[in-house]
Design an enzyme around this catalytic site. Structure first.
Site, PDB file in Angstrom:
ATOM      1  N   HIS A 147       0.829  -1.213   0.000  1.00 43.34           N
ATOM      2  CA  HIS A 147       0.000   0.000   0.000  1.00 43.34           C
ATOM      3  C   HIS A 147       0.856   1.251   0.000  1.00 43.34           C
ATOM      4  O   HIS A 147       2.038   1.205   0.312  1.00 43.34           O
ATOM      5  CB  HIS A 147      -0.986   0.030   1.188  1.00 43.34           C
TER       6      HIS A 147
ATOM      7  N   HIS B 150       3.997   7.050   3.762  1.00 38.07           N
ATOM      8  CA  HIS B 150       4.930   5.928   3.597  1.00 38.07           C
ATOM      9  C   HIS B 150       4.485   4.997   2.485  1.00 38.07           C
ATOM     10  O   HIS B 150       3.348   5.050   2.025  1.00 38.07           O
ATOM     11  CB  HIS B 150       5.124   5.163   4.906  1.00 38.07           C
TER      12      HIS B 150
ATOM     13  N   GLU C 146       7.677   1.025   5.018  1.00 41.59           N
ATOM     14  CA  GLU C 146       7.166  -0.016   5.901  1.00 41.59           C
ATOM     15  C   GLU C 146       7.400  -1.346   5.201  1.00 41.59           C
ATOM     16  O   GLU C 146       7.155  -1.471   4.000  1.00 41.59           O
ATOM     17  CB  GLU C 146       5.654   0.212   6.117  1.00 41.59           C
TER      18      GLU C 146
HETATM   19 CO    CO Z   1       1.207   1.243   6.306  1.00 41.87          CO
END
Ligand code: CO
Length: 134
Positions: free
Chosen positions: A7, A79, A130
């Protein structure tokens, strides 16, 4: 080592307005807002055919995205999340390469119930990364 883009997270000052933009203007499939008290955010998930967008809004005091929104009041990309098969092996390789892992370096359970780690943006061209074990 990294696999699919899981994502892209966008910090937004107005979650309802952001969800309406993705649902209406962009014509995407958008979830209802979901509180994630453990992570200090309320999230709207935007489901795209090949990945997800997460619209993040601060929840409670000490939200990890409050400072970001203070610096970027109109919001912005917060992120990128890449999938890895083995998060501990990934962490050890990254540390050996000199990359900085945020926090105590131990994976935490992320918004999808899977182990995650964050990597210092200064080591990755200004992007907070991440890693999520899938
Ligand atoms: Co995230």
């Amino acid at each position: 080592m990294i696999g699919r883009l899981n994502h892209v997270a966008i910090a937004v000052p107005d979650l309802e307005a952001a969800a309406a933009t993705y649902r209406g203007t962009l014509g995407a499939r958008v979830s209802d807002p979901q509180d994630e008290p453990d992570h200090g955010v309320t999230v709207v998930f935007v489901e795209l055919p090949n990945t997800k967008i997460e619209l993040l809004h601060p929840l409670g005091e000490d939200s990890p995205i409050a400072a970001f929104l203070a610096r970027s009041p109109s919001g912005g990309i917060h992120h990128l999340c890449y999938e890895v098969e083995d998060i501990l092996a990934a962490r050890d390789k990254l540390k050996a390469e000199g990359a900085r892992v945020l926090g105590d370096g131990e994976p935490k359970i992320g918004a999808h119930g899977k182990p995650v780690l964050f990597l210092h943006p200064k080591d990755f061209m200004g992007s907070l990364i991440e890693l999520e074990q899938v």
